[in-house]
Design a protein around this motif. Structure first.
Motif, PDB file in Angstrom:
ATOM      1  N   PRO A   2      54.448  11.746  -0.741  1.00  0.00           N
ATOM      2  CA  PRO A   2      54.926  10.593   0.028  1.00  0.00           C
ATOM      3  C   PRO A   2      53.837   9.560   0.293  1.00  0.00           C
ATOM      4  O   PRO A   2      54.062   8.356   0.207  1.00  0.00           O
ATOM      5  N   VAL A   5      56.945   5.243   7.407  1.00  0.00           N
ATOM      6  CA  VAL A   5      55.939   5.855   6.536  1.00  0.00           C
ATOM      7  C   VAL A   5      54.528   5.431   6.938  1.00  0.00           C
ATOM      8  O   VAL A   5      53.647   6.256   7.094  1.00  0.00           O
ATOM      9  N   ARG A  20      53.093   7.756  -3.000  1.00  0.00           N
ATOM     10  CA  ARG A  20      54.190   6.851  -3.371  1.00  0.00           C
ATOM     11  C   ARG A  20      54.218   5.613  -2.490  1.00  0.00           C
ATOM     12  O   ARG A  20      54.606   4.528  -2.931  1.00  0.00           O
ATOM     13  N   SER A  21      53.813   5.784  -1.227  1.00  0.00           N
ATOM     14  CA  SER A  21      53.844   4.628  -0.327  1.00  0.00           C
ATOM     15  C   SER A  21      52.839   3.560  -0.772  1.00  0.00           C
ATOM     16  O   SER A  21      52.949   2.409  -0.381  1.00  0.00           O
TER      17      SER A  21
END
Lengths: 243, 243
Positions: free
Chosen positions: A74, A106, A77-78
């Motif tokens: 995560p 996020v 990907r952010s």
């Protein structure tokens, strides 16, 4: 920035979708990936942020190994912006909330800060007035510009585009490409799967041509358009450039 | 037909000394509402969890969801209530079984939990269908933005999935209310149970069940109306059924 080495992906022993793909995208570079449908270009770009798993080989994004089980995906990907063929805005959220959701959940940005950033990006893509509308109230071209703004709101180090104009009416293609050209000229690192050869000519540094899961040609833009080495790339180019 | 109609019966005192026959029916209605409300809460919560599990990439979660749904939807509700009420206390360790049998309001808790689990299997299947009906790219877009699986469901997939399944969910809510009538068989004096006792005490069978019918219709009309308002309230401008 992105290093792809010897990536293989298959669904079954007889159905190989990517074969020994090796290439890289350096910082500030714009790389266009093209090829006939079913050639694996969308799959390859989805491997970069681990939306698709692959069986062997390595992909590194900014030094972080994507296929390492210990990688915080995560988080990785952010930092990698992605724009999809069908926009994939979240239909139940207002435009501005589409831009704020991941910033807040996020990145942990405060609501006001996220809103300010969102409005600034909407202004940049020319859609400030649409902030309070819902995705279904916008045209395809507008939705895709919102999707680009949504990705940019995360301050990505690289942007991935998966056929960003393929689902658009012809008259809306240019408004999306304009935004992308601006982005490229500002020095954003970009990997773009597209059939828009005009865009490639204008801003690409390199062009990758894929066929049947293999990278057939990986050349500087002028070399690719001037004298493609492989027959398959020549044929492909002659077909899509003949009109 | 030799039948003495007597619509005034509702205002005559019942033999239990708890007021009129109407009071008796209304106390049954109150119990029906209480049982249905608790059952619906159980059905919604466990049904949502199981429905989500059926859409997760994990094989274990899928298997559990599958087994749960097939267990609870493939047995008649009546049999399930008997299992919970008569069989379960016998197969538990002696002390636990005894505690269950002596539980005050045992029919109420058994009915609410039994109907709740039975209905949860149906909610699970519908939620699974709702989630599966969303474009695959929605989950991808959430993932690509760095949202975790839980966040993706919470902020992106479930808000849309629940909107989509709201009309069939209304039917399930109505079914939950109607299914509580089965609890008459384990001695719960809900609306049907009270209509039955009124018939037995007064012999006015048509009046008793006419009243019960009207009360069920009224309750369900209220639920249907409320759900219509909810549907309109959560409708997304420009989207499918939106304004």
């Amino acid at each position: 920035m992105i290093e792809i080495s010897h990536v293989n992906k298959w669904y079954s022993p007889t159905f190989q979708v990517l074969t020994d793909c090796t290439t890289n995208v350096t910082k500030g570079e714009v790389v266009v990936v093209c090829g006939p449908s079913g050639s694996g270009k969308s799959t390859l770009i989805k491997c970069v942020n681990a939306l698709e798993p692959f069986q062997s080989g390595d992909i590194l994004v900014d030094g972080t190994k994507v296929n390492d089980p210990k990688t915080d995906l995560p988080k990785l990907r952010s930092r990698v912006g992605m724009v999809f063929q069908h926009f994939e805005l979240f239909p139940h959220l207002k435009i501005i909330d589409n831009l704020c959701l991941a910033q807040e959940k996020v990145l942990g940005r405060g609501h006001d800060k996220a809103q300010a950033k969102g409005m600034q990006l909407l202004e940049r893509v020319g859609l400030k007035e649409q902030a309070q509308k819902f995705p279904a109230q916008l045209s395809g071209g507008q939705q895709q510009r919102v999707a680009i703004a949504r990705a940019l709101a995360m301050d990505p180090i690289v942007m991935l585009f998966d056929e960003p104009t393929s689902a658009l009416d012809p008259e809306m293609v240019s408004e999306v490409l304009d935004v992308m050209v601006d982005l490229a000229r500002e020095g954003m690192t970009m990997m773009v799967v597209t059939h828009e050869m005009g865009f490639a000519r204008k801003v690409a540094n390199r062009v990758i041509f894929m066929d049947r899961g293999e990278i057939v040609e990986d050349a500087a833009k002028d070399d690719f358009f001037g004298k493609p080495r492989s027959d398959r790339a020549q044929k492909f180019l002659s077909k899509i450039l003949s009109h | 037909m030799n039948y003495n109609w007597n619509w005034g019966i509702f205002f005559q005192p019942n033999p239990m000394g708890t007021g009129t026959y109407l009071d008796m029916l209304l106390s049954g209605l109150a119990l029906t509402l209480k049982t249905a409300a608790l059952a619906w809460v159980i059905a919604l919560i466990t049904g949502s969890i199981v429905g989500v599990m059926r859409t997760l990439p994990s094989k274990g979660a899928n298997w559990f969801g599958f087994a749960y749904v097939e267990f609870f939807r493939n047995m008649p509700l009546l049999v399930q209530l008997f299992l919970w009420f008569f069989v379960l206390p016998e197969i538990l360790p002696r002390a636990a079984g005894l505690w269950l049998k002596q539980l005050p309001n045992a029919p109420f808790w058994t009915a609410a939990i039994g109907v709740g689990f039975f209905m949860s299997a149906r909610v699970a299947v519908q939620l699974q269908a709702g989630i599966s009906s969303l474009p695959r790219g929605q989950k991808m877009a959430a993932t690509a933005l760095g949202l975790t699986t839980v966040q993706g469901y919470r902020y992106v997939l479930l808000p849309m999935a629940f909107r989509i399944i709201l009309p069939p969910l209304t039917s399930e809510f109505l079914n939950t209310i109607k299914n509580t009538a089965v609890a008459i068989t384990i001695g719960l004096l809900e609306l049907t149970g009270q209509a039955r006792s009124m018939q037995e005490f007064s012999f006015q069978v048509f009046e008793a069940f006419t009243a019960a019918t009207i009360l069920y219709l009224l309750v369900n009309a209220v639920v249907v109306t409320a759900m219509r308002f909810l549907e309109r309230w959560v409708a997304i401008p420009g989207y499918i059924t939106g304004k």
